[in-house]
Write a protein that holds these residues in place. Structure first.
Motif, PDB file in Angstrom:
ATOM      1  N   PRO A 231      -3.206  11.689   4.697  1.00  0.00           N
ATOM      2  CA  PRO A 231      -2.782  11.304   3.657  1.00  0.00           C
ATOM      3  C   PRO A 231      -3.916  10.368   3.141  1.00  0.00           C
ATOM      4  CG  PRO A 231      -1.345  10.234   4.899  1.00  0.00           C
ATOM      5  CD  PRO A 231      -2.137  11.000   5.884  1.00  0.00           C
ATOM      6  N   ALA A 232      -3.767   9.852   1.742  1.00  0.00           N
ATOM      7  CA  ALA A 232      -4.693   8.994   1.076  1.00  0.00           C
ATOM      8  C   ALA A 232      -3.713   7.887   1.188  1.00  0.00           C
ATOM      9  CB  ALA A 232      -5.101   9.249  -0.223  1.00  0.00           C
ATOM     10  N   ALA A 233      -4.487   6.330   1.116  1.00  0.00           N
ATOM     11  CA  ALA A 233      -3.783   5.122   0.790  1.00  0.00           C
ATOM     12  C   ALA A 233      -4.511   4.444  -0.295  1.00  0.00           C
ATOM     13  CB  ALA A 233      -4.025   4.448   2.116  1.00  0.00           C
ATOM     14  N   VAL A 234      -3.478   3.886  -1.172  1.00  0.00           N
ATOM     15  CA  VAL A 234      -3.871   3.299  -2.336  1.00  0.00           C
ATOM     16  C   VAL A 234      -3.227   2.008  -2.651  1.00  0.00           C
ATOM     17  CG1 VAL A 234      -4.095   3.241  -4.867  1.00  0.00           C
ATOM     18  CG2 VAL A 234      -4.590   5.377  -3.448  1.00  0.00           C
ATOM     19  N   THR A 235      -3.917   1.020  -2.948  1.00  0.00           N
ATOM     20  CA  THR A 235      -3.084  -0.432  -2.951  1.00  0.00           C
ATOM     21  C   THR A 235      -2.428  -0.334  -4.434  1.00  0.00           C
ATOM     22  OG1 THR A 235      -4.989  -1.494  -4.221  1.00  0.00           O
ATOM     23  CG2 THR A 235      -4.713  -1.699  -1.723  1.00  0.00           C
ATOM     24  N   VAL A 236      -1.010  -0.737  -4.073  1.00  0.00           N
ATOM     25  CA  VAL A 236      -0.135  -0.937  -5.242  1.00  0.00           C
ATOM     26  C   VAL A 236      -0.262  -2.083  -6.025  1.00  0.00           C
ATOM     27  CG1 VAL A 236       2.426  -0.962  -6.013  1.00  0.00           C
ATOM     28  CG2 VAL A 236       1.577   0.620  -4.169  1.00  0.00           C
ATOM     29  N   THR A 237      -0.257  -3.249  -5.156  1.00  0.00           N
ATOM     30  CA  THR A 237      -0.701  -4.658  -5.627  1.00  0.00           C
ATOM     31  C   THR A 237      -1.913  -5.149  -5.094  1.00  0.00           C
ATOM     32  OG1 THR A 237       0.538  -5.622  -3.786  1.00  0.00           O
ATOM     33  CG2 THR A 237       2.150  -5.012  -5.342  1.00  0.00           C
TER      34      THR A 237
ATOM     35  N   VAL B  93       0.603  -1.151  -0.044  1.00  0.00           N
ATOM     36  CA  VAL B  93      -0.006   0.070   0.109  1.00  0.00           C
ATOM     37  C   VAL B  93       0.851   1.235   0.027  1.00  0.00           C
ATOM     38  CG1 VAL B  93      -1.540   1.382   1.470  1.00  0.00           C
ATOM     39  CG2 VAL B  93      -2.018  -0.969   1.258  1.00  0.00           C
ATOM     40  N   LYS B  94       0.644   2.358  -0.627  1.00  0.00           N
ATOM     41  CA  LYS B  94       1.143   3.420  -0.792  1.00  0.00           C
ATOM     42  C   LYS B  94       0.344   4.528  -0.093  1.00  0.00           C
ATOM     43  CE  LYS B  94      -0.075   5.458  -5.268  1.00  0.00           C
ATOM     44  NZ  LYS B  94       0.319   5.893  -6.589  1.00  0.00           N
ATOM     45  N   VAL B  95       1.062   5.458   0.833  1.00  0.00           N
ATOM     46  CA  VAL B  95       0.361   6.352   1.481  1.00  0.00           C
ATOM     47  C   VAL B  95       0.897   7.746   0.824  1.00  0.00           C
ATOM     48  CG1 VAL B  95       0.117   7.562   3.497  1.00  0.00           C
ATOM     49  CG2 VAL B  95      -0.051   5.184   3.662  1.00  0.00           C
ATOM     50  N   SER B  96      -0.077   8.659   0.236  1.00  0.00           N
ATOM     51  CA  SER B  96       0.588   9.881  -0.348  1.00  0.00           C
ATOM     52  C   SER B  96      -0.359  10.962  -0.072  1.00  0.00           C
ATOM     53  CB  SER B  96       0.613   9.621  -1.858  1.00  0.00           C
ATOM     54  OG  SER B  96      -0.508   9.191  -2.117  1.00  0.00           O
TER      55      SER B  96
END
Length: 221
Positions: free
Chosen positions: A86-92, A51-54
């Motif tokens: 921040p937001a969190a989006v799955t990378v995988t 997960v990336k937090v950005s």
């Protein structure tokens, strides 16, 4: 060069508690777990995946705060305080144990070890947020990139036994809030100066002392 990440870890006992009280949920790659400056709805304990937090900066560019993987926690800050989160989006593809906010509060009251883990995690992320803010907002050009490269282990970027970090120029640009073209140009200069070695989809730090000097304002010769 040896690397390590200082992020707090869950004990096996706490992991068993989380899996007993949480709900295992699967998310596809590219799924938003929660939006920037919005409540997350709970604590996400990652079983697998990345997960990336950005943040999205004022200029519209994405600035990645960190990457998180198995047994890491995301969403706790947004669950407790949504402003500036921040937001969190799955990378995988990701599997995560979701502990709703109310259940997390009850666990904090009932389990001292969990409460201490949460305090340690919040303190760690505050340190990383300050480092990220100083890097992205307080530095420019070569100094910003050099500081970011030195932070790669703490940012959650994986590396192999030979010290190669698995990261593209575009991903690195997202960590600094710079453009991909600028990042590629600087990396070529870093490579020529013997500071890093680069290959498709990865790079390796060769001269940490030289990168530290750059991060502190030295000129790139």
């Amino acid at each position: 060069m040896e690397y390590h990440r200082t992020i707090p870890t869950l004990s096996d006992r706490l992991w068993s508690v989380i899996t007993a009280r949480g709900r295992l949920t699967a998310f596809p790659a590219g799924q938003t777990l929660y939006q920037q400056n919005a409540p997350s709805g709970g604590f996400f304990f990652l079983e697998s995946g990345c997960v990336k937090v950005s943040h999205v900066l004022d200029n519209g560019n994405e600035s990645i705060v960190a990457l998180y993987g198995p047994r890491d926690l995301v969403g706790e800050a947004s669950a407790l305080e949504r402003d500036s989160s921040p937001a969190a989006v799955t990378v995988t593809p990701v599997s995560a144990w979701l502990l709703p906010t109310g259940e997390a509060y009850r666990l904090i009251e009932e389990d001292g070890e969990f409460a201490r883990y949460l305090v340690d995690m919040l303190a760690y992320k505050l340190r990383m947020a300050n480092a990220h803010l100083c890097t992205v907002s307080g530095k420019r050009g070569a100094a910003k990139l050099a500081a970011t490269l030195l932070l790669l282990p703490e940012l959650g970027v994986s590396w192999d036994k030979a010290g190669w970090f698995s990261i593209t120029h575009e991903e690195l640009a997202c960590f600094t809030g710079a453009t991909r073209a600028n990042t590629t140009s600087l990396l070529r200069q870093f490579t020529k100066a013997g500071l890093v070695d680069s290959r498709r989809g990865g790079l390796r730090l060769l001269n940490a002392e030289g990168l530290m000097e750059l991060a502190e304002g030295a000129s790139l010769s």
